[in-house]
Design a protein around this motif. Sequence first.
Motif, PDB file in Angstrom:
ATOM      1  N   SER A 170      -0.150   8.341   3.098  1.00 33.10           N
ATOM      2  CA  SER A 170      -1.686   7.491   2.487  1.00 33.10           C
ATOM      3  C   SER A 170      -1.732   6.352   4.279  1.00 33.10           C
ATOM      4  O   SER A 170      -2.498   6.450   4.134  1.00 33.10           O
ATOM      5  N   ALA A 171      -0.904   5.404   3.620  1.00 30.34           N
ATOM      6  CA  ALA A 171      -0.606   4.395   4.278  1.00 30.34           C
ATOM      7  C   ALA A 171      -0.930   4.034   5.739  1.00 30.34           C
ATOM      8  O   ALA A 171      -1.134   3.993   5.979  1.00 30.34           O
ATOM      9  N   SER A 201       2.623   1.359  -2.950  1.00 29.75           N
ATOM     10  CA  SER A 201       1.477   2.112  -4.489  1.00 29.75           C
ATOM     11  C   SER A 201       0.230   3.778  -4.269  1.00 29.75           C
ATOM     12  O   SER A 201       0.827   4.627  -5.611  1.00 29.75           O
ATOM     13  N   THR A 202       0.746   3.757  -3.457  1.00 29.19           N
ATOM     14  CA  THR A 202       0.085   5.372  -2.861  1.00 29.19           C
ATOM     15  C   THR A 202       0.840   6.183  -2.101  1.00 29.19           C
ATOM     16  O   THR A 202      -0.139   7.318  -2.471  1.00 29.19           O
ATOM     17  N   GLY A 203       1.165   5.484  -2.058  1.00 24.35           N
ATOM     18  CA  GLY A 203       2.774   6.575  -1.227  1.00 24.35           C
ATOM     19  C   GLY A 203       2.475   6.445   0.950  1.00 24.35           C
ATOM     20  O   GLY A 203       1.332   5.998   1.503  1.00 24.35           O
ATOM     21  N   LEU A 208       0.616  -1.187   0.564  1.00 27.98           N
ATOM     22  CA  LEU A 208      -0.001  -0.335  -0.452  1.00 27.98           C
ATOM     23  C   LEU A 208       0.881   1.146  -0.316  1.00 27.98           C
ATOM     24  O   LEU A 208       0.903   2.230  -0.589  1.00 27.98           O
TER      25      LEU A 208
END
Length: 263
Positions: free
Chosen positions: A115-116, A110-112, A107
């Motif tokens: 964000s995680a 893929s999202t930074g 996560l």
Amino acid sequence: MLGALGIGAVLGAVGLPRLEHVNATQRLALSSTLFGLATLVIAVVPNLAFALATLVAGGFAWMLSTSTLSSTMQLLLPAWVRARGLSMYLLVFMGGQAVGSIFWGFLAGSTGLLSALAVASGLLLISSLTTWWLPIRNDVSRLDLSPAAGWVEPQLALPPGLNDGPVVVMRSYDVPSDDVRDFVESMTLVGRARRRTGAVRWQLYRDIGHVDRYVEAFVVSSWAEHLHQMRTRQTAQDADRERALARFVCAGDTITHLVAVRR
């Protein structure tokens, strides 16, 4: 940063005795909320000193949650199954961390990272709310998990071999109509105890050939398993619940044991 987390864990170990008045469910909710807030602060606050202070609080929450879970497990498990139960607890606890590491790494990649951490914080805060519906039992001090004594060995015309089975055990009760509700509720707890100590199936039946007669029947995988169930696995609390139902037992207190016939 890891050092700050460790300092918080040490402070948590030192401060745990001061939280004795807080029950296990409340401690778990508090630790989840505190760790969730610490995770969110780490994600959004760029100041290192503030982040270190936050990690100290997170370490305190970590120690509070792990100590609460492990101590509750040990207190709620009878001696005969404690090692097995703790091994399952550690398998889930450590296995969850291993599997979770893969998920959170994916996560974050893929999202930074922001964000995680935000998602992790949100899930921690949500998990603290679940303690309202899934509380930890708070009556540990009132549980008597010592082995029950006084079980009477059955008088059998044809003693089975230890590996013979499955074994069906049946016991009959005569219950006046005014006592049926309380009887069924009490037998539900007895059924849980039967399954917890080795029964693979348990059921309460009504004998339609006799007025007010009920029959308890449960299945154990072998005769040896049934002997273990009655000799070493029953707790004093289980025995107390059975004695409370003794006034309903049919005259003669005949317990039937049926052993499966193999070709």
